[in-house]
Motif scaffolding. Sequence first.
Motif, PDB file in Angstrom:
ATOM      1  N   GLY A 196       0.811  -1.216   0.000  1.00 30.18           N
ATOM      2  CA  GLY A 196       0.000   0.000   0.000  1.00 30.18           C
ATOM      3  C   GLY A 196       0.836   1.255   0.000  1.00 30.18           C
ATOM      4  O   GLY A 196       0.518   2.241  -0.676  1.00 30.18           O
ATOM      5  N   TYR A 197       1.930   1.237   0.750  1.00 33.65           N
ATOM      6  CA  TYR A 197       2.771   2.433   0.854  1.00 33.65           C
ATOM      7  C   TYR A 197       3.537   2.697  -0.442  1.00 33.65           C
ATOM      8  O   TYR A 197       3.563   3.819  -0.937  1.00 33.65           O
ATOM      9  CB  TYR A 197       3.746   2.282   2.015  1.00 33.65           C
ATOM     10  CG  TYR A 197       4.597   3.502   2.241  1.00 33.65           C
ATOM     11  CD1 TYR A 197       4.065   4.629   2.856  1.00 33.65           C
ATOM     12  CD2 TYR A 197       5.923   3.528   1.825  1.00 33.65           C
ATOM     13  CE1 TYR A 197       4.843   5.756   3.054  1.00 33.65           C
ATOM     14  CE2 TYR A 197       6.697   4.653   2.020  1.00 33.65           C
ATOM     15  CZ  TYR A 197       6.158   5.763   2.636  1.00 33.65           C
ATOM     16  OH  TYR A 197       6.917   6.877   2.829  1.00 33.65           O
TER      17      TYR A 197
ATOM     18  N   ALA B 148      -1.956  -1.947  -5.804  1.00 33.02           N
ATOM     19  CA  ALA B 148      -0.970  -2.934  -5.357  1.00 33.02           C
ATOM     20  C   ALA B 148      -1.424  -3.577  -4.052  1.00 33.02           C
ATOM     21  O   ALA B 148      -1.289  -4.788  -3.859  1.00 33.02           O
ATOM     22  CB  ALA B 148       0.392  -2.281  -5.175  1.00 33.02           C
ATOM     23  N   PHE B 149      -1.973  -2.774  -3.142  1.00 28.80           N
ATOM     24  CA  PHE B 149      -2.526  -3.298  -1.898  1.00 28.80           C
ATOM     25  C   PHE B 149      -3.619  -4.315  -2.187  1.00 28.80           C
ATOM     26  O   PHE B 149      -3.648  -5.408  -1.620  1.00 28.80           O
ATOM     27  CB  PHE B 149      -3.081  -2.142  -1.060  1.00 28.80           C
ATOM     28  CG  PHE B 149      -3.881  -2.570   0.132  1.00 28.80           C
ATOM     29  CD1 PHE B 149      -3.244  -2.919   1.307  1.00 28.80           C
ATOM     30  CD2 PHE B 149      -5.262  -2.607   0.074  1.00 28.80           C
ATOM     31  CE1 PHE B 149      -3.981  -3.319   2.416  1.00 28.80           C
ATOM     32  CE2 PHE B 149      -6.009  -2.994   1.167  1.00 28.80           C
ATOM     33  CZ  PHE B 149      -5.363  -3.357   2.346  1.00 28.80           C
ATOM     34  N   LEU B 150      -4.533  -3.974  -3.085  1.00 31.36           N
ATOM     35  CA  LEU B 150      -5.633  -4.853  -3.422  1.00 31.36           C
ATOM     36  C   LEU B 150      -5.140  -6.145  -4.077  1.00 31.36           C
ATOM     37  O   LEU B 150      -5.630  -7.232  -3.770  1.00 31.36           O
ATOM     38  CB  LEU B 150      -6.605  -4.126  -4.349  1.00 31.36           C
ATOM     39  CG  LEU B 150      -7.979  -4.730  -4.521  1.00 31.36           C
ATOM     40  CD1 LEU B 150      -8.714  -4.789  -3.190  1.00 31.36           C
ATOM     41  CD2 LEU B 150      -8.781  -3.907  -5.512  1.00 31.36           C
ATOM     42  N   LEU B 151      -4.159  -6.035  -4.953  1.00 29.35           N
ATOM     43  CA  LEU B 151      -3.597  -7.213  -5.611  1.00 29.35           C
ATOM     44  C   LEU B 151      -2.953  -8.152  -4.597  1.00 29.35           C
ATOM     45  O   LEU B 151      -3.171  -9.372  -4.635  1.00 29.35           O
ATOM     46  CB  LEU B 151      -2.580  -6.787  -6.675  1.00 29.35           C
ATOM     47  CG  LEU B 151      -1.881  -7.917  -7.420  1.00 29.35           C
ATOM     48  CD1 LEU B 151      -2.888  -8.678  -8.266  1.00 29.35           C
ATOM     49  CD2 LEU B 151      -0.757  -7.369  -8.275  1.00 29.35           C
TER      50      LEU B 151
ATOM     51  N   ALA C 193      -6.149 -15.895  -1.812  1.00 30.02           N
ATOM     52  CA  ALA C 193      -6.229 -17.082  -2.674  1.00 30.02           C
ATOM     53  C   ALA C 193      -5.167 -18.105  -2.279  1.00 30.02           C
ATOM     54  O   ALA C 193      -5.428 -19.311  -2.249  1.00 30.02           O
ATOM     55  CB  ALA C 193      -6.067 -16.684  -4.137  1.00 30.02           C
ATOM     56  N   GLY C 194      -3.967 -17.639  -1.966  1.00 32.67           N
ATOM     57  CA  GLY C 194      -2.903 -18.543  -1.538  1.00 32.67           C
ATOM     58  C   GLY C 194      -3.221 -19.224  -0.213  1.00 32.67           C
ATOM     59  O   GLY C 194      -2.942 -20.408  -0.026  1.00 32.67           O
ATOM     60  N   LEU C 195      -3.810 -18.479   0.713  1.00 34.90           N
ATOM     61  CA  LEU C 195      -4.183 -19.049   2.002  1.00 34.90           C
ATOM     62  C   LEU C 195      -5.247 -20.128   1.835  1.00 34.90           C
ATOM     63  O   LEU C 195      -5.116 -21.233   2.362  1.00 34.90           O
ATOM     64  CB  LEU C 195      -4.703 -17.955   2.930  1.00 34.90           C
ATOM     65  CG  LEU C 195      -5.275 -18.432   4.265  1.00 34.90           C
ATOM     66  CD1 LEU C 195      -4.176 -19.041   5.126  1.00 34.90           C
ATOM     67  CD2 LEU C 195      -5.956 -17.302   4.988  1.00 34.90           C
ATOM     68  N   ILE C 196      -6.284 -19.834   1.071  1.00 32.72           N
ATOM     69  CA  ILE C 196      -7.360 -20.797   0.865  1.00 32.72           C
ATOM     70  C   ILE C 196      -6.850 -22.024   0.113  1.00 32.72           C
ATOM     71  O   ILE C 196      -7.145 -23.167   0.471  1.00 32.72           O
ATOM     72  CB  ILE C 196      -8.544 -20.136   0.138  1.00 32.72           C
ATOM     73  CG1 ILE C 196      -9.205 -19.110   1.057  1.00 32.72           C
ATOM     74  CG2 ILE C 196      -9.564 -21.176  -0.321  1.00 32.72           C
ATOM     75  CD1 ILE C 196     -10.244 -18.255   0.384  1.00 32.72           C
TER      76      ILE C 196
END
Length: 57
Positions: A20-21, A27-30, A37-40
């Motif tokens: 985000g910074y 970029a934050f949203l991506l 998605a990776g966690l799930i």
Amino acid sequence: MHDERSNDGPRGRHGLGFAGYFGGFWAFLLVLVLGTAGLIGGLALQGDLDLRTRRQR
């Protein structure tokens, strides 16, 4: 499986903060979407998340 606490939460928040910074909102949203998605996907492959079950009411 182990019962120890994971450090993934703080790591994820740091990653989101840096994205985000330095990269802005998109970029934050991506990073947020890809991380989720990776966690799930990781939980499903590991067997800790069963995507086929549905709650019965």
